[in-house]
Design a protein around this motif. Structure first.
Motif, mmCIF file in Angstrom:
data_model
loop_
_atom_site.group_PDB
_atom_site.id
_atom_site.type_symbol
_atom_site.label_atom_id
_atom_site.label_comp_id
_atom_site.label_asym_id
_atom_site.label_seq_id
_atom_site.Cartn_x
_atom_site.Cartn_y
_atom_site.Cartn_z
ATOM 1 N N GLU A 106 -7.830 17.667 12.712
ATOM 2 C CA GLU A 106 -8.328 16.337 13.061
ATOM 3 C C GLU A 106 -8.472 15.509 11.786
ATOM 4 O O GLU A 106 -9.024 15.967 10.790
ATOM 5 N N LEU A 107 -7.955 14.277 11.825
ATOM 6 C CA LEU A 107 -7.989 13.386 10.670
ATOM 7 C C LEU A 107 -8.472 11.996 11.068
ATOM 8 O O LEU A 107 -8.372 11.600 12.226
ATOM 9 N N VAL A 108 -8.935 11.260 10.083
ATOM 10 C CA VAL A 108 -9.265 9.849 10.233
ATOM 11 C C VAL A 108 -8.379 9.096 9.245
ATOM 12 O O VAL A 108 -8.245 9.489 8.098
ATOM 13 N N SER A 109 -7.746 8.041 9.723
ATOM 14 C CA SER A 109 -6.861 7.242 8.867
ATOM 15 C C SER A 109 -7.155 5.770 9.107
ATOM 16 O O SER A 109 -7.637 5.385 10.176
ATOM 17 N N SER A 110 -6.843 4.942 8.123
ATOM 18 C CA SER A 110 -7.083 3.513 8.278
ATOM 19 C C SER A 110 -5.923 2.699 7.721
ATOM 20 O O SER A 110 -5.143 3.185 6.908
ATOM 21 N N SER A 111 -5.836 1.467 8.191
ATOM 22 C CA SER A 111 -4.791 0.560 7.726
ATOM 23 C C SER A 111 -5.267 -0.871 7.913
ATOM 24 O O SER A 111 -5.917 -1.200 8.910
ATOM 25 N N SER A 153 -10.705 2.255 16.347
ATOM 26 C CA SER A 153 -11.764 1.275 16.105
ATOM 27 C C SER A 153 -11.278 0.293 15.048
ATOM 28 O O SER A 153 -10.244 0.497 14.425
ATOM 29 N N ALA A 154 -12.033 -0.769 14.876
ATOM 30 C CA ALA A 154 -11.643 -1.790 13.905
ATOM 31 C C ALA A 154 -12.884 -2.321 13.196
ATOM 32 O O ALA A 154 -13.969 -2.376 13.764
ATOM 33 N N ALA A 157 -10.131 -6.708 9.998
ATOM 34 C CA ALA A 157 -9.883 -6.494 8.570
ATOM 35 C C ALA A 157 -9.271 -5.114 8.317
ATOM 36 O O ALA A 157 -8.563 -4.917 7.344
ATOM 37 N N GLU A 158 -9.561 -4.164 9.223
ATOM 38 C CA GLU A 158 -9.065 -2.808 9.039
ATOM 39 C C GLU A 158 -9.077 -2.066 10.369
ATOM 40 O O GLU A 158 -10.038 -2.157 11.127
ATOM 41 N N TRP A 159 -7.987 -1.364 10.655
ATOM 42 C CA TRP A 159 -7.886 -0.493 11.831
ATOM 43 C C TRP A 159 -8.201 0.930 11.406
ATOM 44 O O TRP A 159 -7.787 1.361 10.329
ATOM 45 N N ARG A 160 -8.918 1.671 12.259
ATOM 46 C CA ARG A 160 -9.218 3.075 11.991
ATOM 47 C C ARG A 160 -8.833 3.901 13.214
ATOM 48 O O ARG A 160 -9.112 3.504 14.344
ATOM 49 N N ASP A 165 0.487 1.785 11.800
ATOM 50 C CA ASP A 165 0.562 2.081 10.374
ATOM 51 C C ASP A 165 -0.456 3.151 9.995
ATOM 52 O O ASP A 165 -0.151 4.046 9.200
ATOM 53 N N ALA A 166 -1.649 3.096 10.551
ATOM 54 C CA ALA A 166 -2.671 4.102 10.267
ATOM 55 C C ALA A 166 -2.213 5.481 10.738
ATOM 56 O O ALA A 166 -2.393 6.480 10.032
ATOM 57 N N VAL A 167 -1.589 5.553 11.914
ATOM 58 C CA VAL A 167 -1.084 6.824 12.434
ATOM 59 C C VAL A 167 0.048 7.347 11.552
ATOM 60 O O VAL A 167 0.098 8.531 11.213
ATOM 61 N N LYS A 168 0.959 6.465 11.165
ATOM 62 C CA LYS A 168 2.080 6.874 10.304
ATOM 63 C C LYS A 168 1.591 7.408 8.959
ATOM 64 O O LYS A 168 2.121 8.388 8.439
#
Length: 66
Positions: A9-14, A45-46, A54-57, A20-23
């Motif tokens: 399990e990971l958390v990423s942001s873009s 979430s954003a 400002a940022e997608w998570r 883009d966050a998933v990639k």
């Protein structure tokens, strides 16, 4: 005989998009785990600033074969 796998399990942001966050997460995961089999998005979430995103998570689960 069935396959045995591993779930990470990971958390990423873009600042660009959810995709883009998933990639980004898949790319980083693939540097250490060579056999990425699938991705499940658990949560999106954003962060909102001045009324705009400002940022997608994304919280995701990545599966790989052992």
């Amino acid at each position: 005989m069935g396959e045995i796998g591993k779930i990470t399990e990971l958390v990423s942001s873009s600042k660009v998009s959810i995709e883009d966050a998933v990639k980004k997460a898949a790319k980083e995961f693939s540097k250490k785990e060579k056999d990425l089999r699938g991705i499940k998005i658990k949560n999106v979430s954003a962060i909102i600033k001045n009324g705009e995103v400002a940022e997608w998570r994304v919280n995701i689960k990545l599966s790989s074969e052992l």
